[in-house]
Design a protein around this motif. Structure first.
Motif, PDB file in Angstrom:
ATOM      1  N   GLY A 122       5.258  15.195  -8.485  1.00  0.00           N
ATOM      2  CA  GLY A 122       5.917  14.379  -9.497  1.00  0.00           C
ATOM      3  C   GLY A 122       5.972  15.041 -10.858  1.00  0.00           C
ATOM      4  N   ASN A 123       7.026  14.724 -11.589  1.00  0.00           N
ATOM      5  CA  ASN A 123       7.139  15.117 -12.989  1.00  0.00           C
ATOM      6  C   ASN A 123       8.097  14.141 -13.664  1.00  0.00           C
ATOM      7  OD1 ASN A 123       9.828  15.983 -12.448  1.00  0.00           O
ATOM      8  ND2 ASN A 123       9.071  17.997 -11.832  1.00  0.00           N
ATOM      9  N   ALA A 124       8.367  14.363 -14.935  1.00  0.00           N
ATOM     10  CA  ALA A 124       9.180  13.416 -15.694  1.00  0.00           C
ATOM     11  C   ALA A 124      10.560  13.192 -15.079  1.00  0.00           C
ATOM     12  CB  ALA A 124       9.323  13.900 -17.127  1.00  0.00           C
ATOM     13  N   THR A 125      11.155  14.240 -14.526  1.00  0.00           N
ATOM     14  CA  THR A 125      12.503  14.107 -13.968  1.00  0.00           C
ATOM     15  C   THR A 125      12.515  13.561 -12.545  1.00  0.00           C
ATOM     16  OG1 THR A 125      12.441  16.412 -13.220  1.00  0.00           O
ATOM     17  CG2 THR A 125      13.376  15.985 -15.400  1.00  0.00           C
ATOM     18  N   ARG A 126      11.395  13.747 -11.824  1.00  0.00           N
ATOM     19  CA  ARG A 126      11.355  13.311 -10.421  1.00  0.00           C
ATOM     20  C   ARG A 126      10.750  11.925 -10.237  1.00  0.00           C
ATOM     21  NH1 ARG A 126       8.540  18.810  -8.324  1.00  0.00           N
ATOM     22  NH2 ARG A 126      10.280  20.253  -8.629  1.00  0.00           N
ATOM     23  N   ASP A 127      10.085  11.400 -11.236  1.00  0.00           N
ATOM     24  CA  ASP A 127       9.374  10.135 -11.079  1.00  0.00           C
ATOM     25  C   ASP A 127      10.273   9.002 -10.603  1.00  0.00           C
ATOM     26  OD1 ASP A 127       6.930  11.122 -11.609  1.00  0.00           O
ATOM     27  OD2 ASP A 127       6.677  10.201 -13.576  1.00  0.00           O
ATOM     28  N   ARG A 128      11.464   8.899 -11.179  1.00  0.00           N
ATOM     29  CA  ARG A 128      12.373   7.818 -10.779  1.00  0.00           C
ATOM     30  C   ARG A 128      12.777   7.950  -9.307  1.00  0.00           C
ATOM     31  NH1 ARG A 128      17.344   6.373 -14.610  1.00  0.00           N
ATOM     32  NH2 ARG A 128      15.526   5.837 -15.887  1.00  0.00           N
ATOM     33  N   ILE A 129      13.054   9.190  -8.880  1.00  0.00           N
ATOM     34  CA  ILE A 129      13.424   9.433  -7.482  1.00  0.00           C
ATOM     35  C   ILE A 129      12.256   9.098  -6.551  1.00  0.00           C
ATOM     36  CG2 ILE A 129      14.075  11.204  -5.799  1.00  0.00           C
ATOM     37  CD1 ILE A 129      15.529  12.649  -8.057  1.00  0.00           C
ATOM     38  N   LYS A 155       9.712   7.060  -7.126  1.00  0.00           N
ATOM     39  CA  LYS A 155       9.464   5.619  -7.091  1.00  0.00           C
ATOM     40  C   LYS A 155      10.505   4.907  -6.239  1.00  0.00           C
ATOM     41  CE  LYS A 155       6.925   5.183 -11.445  1.00  0.00           C
ATOM     42  NZ  LYS A 155       6.911   4.620 -12.817  1.00  0.00           N
ATOM     43  N   THR A 156      11.753   5.361  -6.326  1.00  0.00           N
ATOM     44  CA  THR A 156      12.813   4.772  -5.498  1.00  0.00           C
ATOM     45  C   THR A 156      12.539   5.035  -4.019  1.00  0.00           C
ATOM     46  OG1 THR A 156      14.459   5.071  -7.252  1.00  0.00           O
ATOM     47  CG2 THR A 156      15.287   4.776  -5.006  1.00  0.00           C
ATOM     48  N   LEU A 157      12.122   6.260  -3.716  1.00  0.00           N
ATOM     49  CA  LEU A 157      11.801   6.615  -2.331  1.00  0.00           C
ATOM     50  C   LEU A 157      10.612   5.813  -1.824  1.00  0.00           C
ATOM     51  CD1 LEU A 157      12.409   8.380   0.100  1.00  0.00           C
ATOM     52  CD2 LEU A 157      11.011  10.193  -0.908  1.00  0.00           C
ATOM     53  N   ALA A 158       9.614   5.615  -2.701  1.00  0.00           N
ATOM     54  CA  ALA A 158       8.439   4.823  -2.321  1.00  0.00           C
ATOM     55  C   ALA A 158       8.845   3.390  -2.009  1.00  0.00           C
ATOM     56  CB  ALA A 158       7.407   4.844  -3.443  1.00  0.00           C
ATOM     57  N   ASN A 159       9.704   2.806  -2.849  1.00  0.00           N
ATOM     58  CA  ASN A 159      10.183   1.439  -2.627  1.00  0.00           C
ATOM     59  C   ASN A 159      10.993   1.339  -1.344  1.00  0.00           C
ATOM     60  OD1 ASN A 159       9.014   0.550  -5.025  1.00  0.00           O
ATOM     61  ND2 ASN A 159      10.872   0.868  -6.226  1.00  0.00           N
ATOM     62  N   LEU A 160      11.817   2.360  -1.097  1.00  0.00           N
ATOM     63  CA  LEU A 160      12.655   2.375   0.105  1.00  0.00           C
ATOM     64  C   LEU A 160      11.809   2.484   1.365  1.00  0.00           C
ATOM     65  CD1 LEU A 160      15.520   2.421   1.259  1.00  0.00           C
ATOM     66  CD2 LEU A 160      15.501   4.910   1.018  1.00  0.00           C
ATOM     67  N   HIS A 219       0.835  -1.206   0.000  1.00  0.00           N
ATOM     68  CA  HIS A 219       0.000   0.000   0.000  1.00  0.00           C
ATOM     69  C   HIS A 219       0.870   1.257   0.000  1.00  0.00           C
ATOM     70  CE1 HIS A 219      -4.304   0.800   0.275  1.00  0.00           C
ATOM     71  NE2 HIS A 219      -4.018   1.904   0.938  1.00  0.00           N
ATOM     72  N   VAL A 220       1.902   1.259   0.818  1.00  0.00           N
ATOM     73  CA  VAL A 220       2.804   2.409   0.897  1.00  0.00           C
ATOM     74  C   VAL A 220       3.575   2.574  -0.413  1.00  0.00           C
ATOM     75  CG1 VAL A 220       4.926   3.271   1.990  1.00  0.00           C
ATOM     76  CG2 VAL A 220       3.060   2.386   3.401  1.00  0.00           C
ATOM     77  N   GLN A 221       4.014   1.458  -0.975  1.00  0.00           N
ATOM     78  CA  GLN A 221       4.804   1.497  -2.206  1.00  0.00           C
ATOM     79  C   GLN A 221       4.067   2.234  -3.327  1.00  0.00           C
ATOM     80  OE1 GLN A 221       5.253  -2.242  -4.260  1.00  0.00           O
ATOM     81  NE2 GLN A 221       7.263  -1.689  -5.048  1.00  0.00           N
ATOM     82  N   HIS A 222       2.814   1.910  -3.518  1.00  0.00           N
ATOM     83  CA  HIS A 222       2.039   2.579  -4.566  1.00  0.00           C
ATOM     84  C   HIS A 222       1.459   3.906  -4.081  1.00  0.00           C
ATOM     85  CE1 HIS A 222      -0.542   3.213  -8.005  1.00  0.00           C
ATOM     86  NE2 HIS A 222      -1.560   3.382  -7.184  1.00  0.00           N
ATOM     87  N   GLY A 223       0.998   3.925  -2.842  1.00  0.00           N
ATOM     88  CA  GLY A 223       0.309   5.100  -2.316  1.00  0.00           C
ATOM     89  C   GLY A 223       1.181   6.336  -2.244  1.00  0.00           C
ATOM     90  N   PHE A 224       2.442   6.179  -1.837  1.00  0.00           N
ATOM     91  CA  PHE A 224       3.331   7.330  -1.721  1.00  0.00           C
ATOM     92  C   PHE A 224       3.549   7.983  -3.074  1.00  0.00           C
ATOM     93  CE2 PHE A 224       7.554   9.260  -1.870  1.00  0.00           C
ATOM     94  CZ  PHE A 224       7.485  10.132  -0.800  1.00  0.00           C
ATOM     95  N   TRP A 225       3.825   7.169  -4.086  1.00  0.00           N
ATOM     96  CA  TRP A 225       4.050   7.702  -5.430  1.00  0.00           C
ATOM     97  C   TRP A 225       2.775   8.344  -5.971  1.00  0.00           C
ATOM     98  CZ3 TRP A 225       2.048   6.658 -10.317  1.00  0.00           C
ATOM     99  CH2 TRP A 225       2.754   7.242 -11.388  1.00  0.00           C
TER     100      TRP A 225
END
Length: 222
Positions: free
Chosen positions: A186-193, A195-200, A171-177
């Motif tokens: 979020g934007n094109a340049t921040r999405d990877r960061i 998603k990484t933060l959400a996974n972490l 829930h946190v993994q998807h919900g945070f993003w």
């Protein structure tokens, strides 16, 4: 203005995002508090006592704790109601099921609704088990360390807790993003960061919470 915000789809998503972030902040604080169990009963019981005395002498005994509880309950209710109403709105907008499912949808995305239901049921169980002691056969008020040991000394206590924590992680993994996108972070340049933060965040919270029952089961904490 408030009514207009609540009735709109964007408003409901914003309420879901903000309430979700409030609950995420609580989860981080709760996990840190739970980890005090590794320092022994004195440290853990002392922390539980501090939760009831924080804010004194300005606030009376347990007032600050109840303020936190009421705020958290409000966040949970707003989050759940918004999620349900958005889900119903989505179903009405698309009465026919898609012939082909979206192939790129993550497992966390597909299980958000069921995960929310599991977490809602777990919250009720968790309160009845370790707060009120209603379903805890050997509950002792004022002895949270021993109550935790007793809960995780049963197979069902471990199963219920670990399943809920795994659901929370997804829930946190998807919900945070998703919250970041809703709030315009979020934007094109921040999405990877993001998603990484959400996974972490999901990984740290999952491992942190699960470490307690595992420690009791293996005898590291007893």
């Amino acid at each position: 203005m408030t009514r207009t915000l609540w009735d709109s789809t964007v408003g409901k998503k914003t309420i879901m995002a903000v309430s979700g972030l409030i609950m995420l902040g609580y989860l981080v604080a709760h996990m840190v508090g739970n980890l005090k169990i590794f320092f022994g009963p004195g440290e853990f019981d002392g922390y539980a006592h501090w939760l009831r005395t924080m804010g004194e002498p300005v606030l009376h005994y347990e007032w600050a704790l109840w303020i936190v509880r009421v705020g958290l309950v409000a966040a949970v209710v707003l989050h759940g109601v918004s999620a349900y109403q958005l889900s119903r709105r989505d179903i009405k907008a698309r009465p026919a099921k898609y012939v082909h499912k979206k192939p790129r949808a993550s497992y966390a995305t597909r299980t958000m609704r069921w995960g929310g239901i599991i977490l809602a049921l777990f919250i009720v169980w968790h309160i009845l088990d370790l707060t009120t002691g209603t379903v805890h056969t050997s509950f002792e008020a004022g002895h949270p360390y021993q109550n935790v040991i007793d809960t995780f000394s049963t197979w069902y206590g471990n199963v219920i807790y670990i399943v809920a924590v795994l659901a929370m992680g997804l829930h946190v993994q998807h919900g945070f993003w998703s919250a970041a996108q809703t709030l315009g972070v979020g934007n094109a340049t921040r999405d990877r960061i993001l998603k990484t933060l959400a996974n972490l965040l999901a990984a740290v919270l999952t491992l942190g919470f699960i470490s307690v029952p595992v420690a009791v089961m293996t005898g590291v904490v007893s």
